[in-house]
Design an enzyme around this catalytic site. Structure first.
Site, PDB file in Angstrom:
ATOM      1  N   TYR A 285       7.910 -26.958   2.322  1.00 48.56           N
ATOM      2  CA  TYR A 285       9.246 -27.249   2.445  1.00 48.56           C
ATOM      3  C   TYR A 285       9.850 -26.632   3.423  1.00 48.56           C
ATOM      4  O   TYR A 285      10.165 -25.480   3.608  1.00 48.56           O
ATOM      5  CB  TYR A 285      10.383 -27.035   1.297  1.00 48.56           C
TER       6      TYR A 285
ATOM      7  N   THR B  63      16.909 -26.993  -3.630  1.00 45.20           N
ATOM      8  CA  THR B  63      18.198 -26.154  -3.110  1.00 45.20           C
ATOM      9  C   THR B  63      19.242 -27.061  -3.831  1.00 45.20           C
ATOM     10  O   THR B  63      20.597 -26.305  -3.909  1.00 45.20           O
ATOM     11  CB  THR B  63      18.051 -26.623  -1.418  1.00 45.20           C
TER      12      THR B  63
ATOM     13  N   ARG C 149      18.580 -24.199   6.686  1.00 42.29           N
ATOM     14  CA  ARG C 149      19.009 -23.072   5.561  1.00 42.29           C
ATOM     15  C   ARG C 149      18.095 -21.856   5.843  1.00 42.29           C
ATOM     16  O   ARG C 149      18.622 -20.863   5.190  1.00 42.29           O
ATOM     17  CB  ARG C 149      18.664 -23.751   4.084  1.00 42.29           C
TER      18      ARG C 149
ATOM     19  N   TYR D  37      16.251 -15.903   5.632  1.00 42.17           N
ATOM     20  CA  TYR D  37      16.804 -14.639   5.828  1.00 42.17           C
ATOM     21  C   TYR D  37      15.898 -13.799   6.546  1.00 42.17           C
ATOM     22  O   TYR D  37      16.340 -13.199   7.401  1.00 42.17           O
ATOM     23  CB  TYR D  37      17.373 -14.066   4.433  1.00 42.17           C
TER      24      TYR D  37
ATOM     25  N   LYS E  60       7.476 -31.373   2.655  1.00 47.65           N
ATOM     26  CA  LYS E  60       8.722 -31.780   2.735  1.00 47.65           C
ATOM     27  C   LYS E  60       9.632 -31.456   3.920  1.00 47.65           C
ATOM     28  O   LYS E  60      10.035 -30.354   4.291  1.00 47.65           O
ATOM     29  CB  LYS E  60       9.923 -31.471   1.454  1.00 47.65           C
TER      30      LYS E  60
ATOM     31  N   ILE F  91      12.267 -36.953  -0.595  1.00 47.80           N
ATOM     32  CA  ILE F  91      12.621 -35.900  -1.441  1.00 47.80           C
ATOM     33  C   ILE F  91      14.058 -36.196  -1.146  1.00 47.80           C
ATOM     34  O   ILE F  91      14.598 -35.518  -0.375  1.00 47.80           O
ATOM     35  CB  ILE F  91      12.212 -34.643  -1.715  1.00 47.80           C
TER      36      ILE F  91
END
Length: 293
Positions: free
Chosen positions: A135, A46, A140, A109, A164, A206
């Site tokens: 992830y 990202t 987000r 989304y 993550k 990360i």
């Protein structure tokens, strides 16, 4: 997956003032991170602003990082999205030889159910020639991968080797650590709680801030992994203000200004992101110059 223990950094994509990719700056950032002692590099996460990169630009970023790294550190490639078939196609057609694993974000989304998230990653696991790092970043994606779903995937697919975890919820991290398979890695995706995650039994981080302060941050994580708690928290408190600052007006606008102060890259971001305001620029510069002395 011993190569994923410690500090990985989610590399930015530096731009010139005309918004073209600055490959020389990206090379400098790779070298700065490697020389600073991080354990591995993550390409096209990202933080790389990959949502605003064309296909050709993504290939340029990949080529630049692979060449700059020159085999020195393990590489992880971000391969994710909200179109499962497109992700699977990329996994089947891309040359994966430079990488030790892929990092794949939970679908954004679309807002799938937990069963939809499971089926998405089932398809990825079955297609991927490399180990898969899940992830989870609800801020987000607008949906949280529940610990139940993560553990179901970890138990059902041998090549799903890590997550993550970037929900910023240490209780959720502890749930994963409590019930995970023995070899499954829980990697923090939140710089501020990374040390707490490691001390609870996590495998590392990360990181965004880790590429701006690779020596200090990666040493903090190593101290945590070695159970040197007091020394680790000394580093945590040293860096806590800058961690807050780089996310204050959005990622990667903050970390890019760190690089501008360090003389490694310009602070340009692509719309819809904008450069941080003058007040935050001054505060970041003051911190960086203090630490850099």
């Amino acid at each position: 997956m011993q190569s994923l223990i410690g500090t990985g950094v989610a590399l930015v994509t530096p731009f010139k003032e005309d918004f073209s990719i600055d490959t020389e700056a990206l090379t400098r950032i790779v070298n700065f991170s490697v020389d600073g002692g991080v354990e591995y590099l993550v390409i096209l996460g990202t933080t790389a602003e990959n949502a605003t990169l064309t296909s050709d630009e993504k290939e340029l970023v990949i080529q630049t990082v692979v060449e700059a790294n020159n085999g020195r550190l393990p590489l992880v490639l971000g391969v994710g999205g909200n179109n499962t078939m497109k992700v699977v196609e990329e996994l089947k057609t891309r040359d994966m030889s430079p990488y030790v694993a892929i990092l794949s974000v939970s679908p954004y989304y679309n807002k799938p159910t937990q069963e939809g998230i499971y089926q998405h990653f089932k398809a990825i696991a079955e297609a991927s020639p490399l180990p898969v790092i899940l992830y989870n970043v609800p801020g987000r994606t607008s949906s949280n991968m529940s610990p139940k779903t993560v553990l179901r995937l970890a138990n059902d697919f041998e090549n799903i080797v890590a997550i993550k975890e970037a929900a910023g919820d240490i209780v959720q991290v502890m749930q994963l650590l409590k019930d995970k398979p023995a070899d499954f890695l829980v990697i923090s995706g939140d710089d501020m709680t990374a040390l707490a995650s490691v001390l609870a039994g996590g495998s590392g981080v990360i990181s965004v801030i880790g590429q701006g302060f690779p020596k200090e941050f990666s040493e903090m994580i190593r101290l945590g992994l070695n159970r040197k708690v007091d020394e680790a928290y000394k580093s945590q408190y040293l860096l806590s203000d800058i961690i807050d600052m780089i996310f204050e007006q959005g990622n990667p606008a903050g970390i890019k200004h760190v690089f501008q102060v360090l003389g490694l890259a310009d602070n340009t971001v692509r719309l819809p992101l904008v450069t941080i305001d003058e007040d935050l620029q001054e505060r970041i510069a003051e911190f960086v110059n203090k630490i850099d002395k």
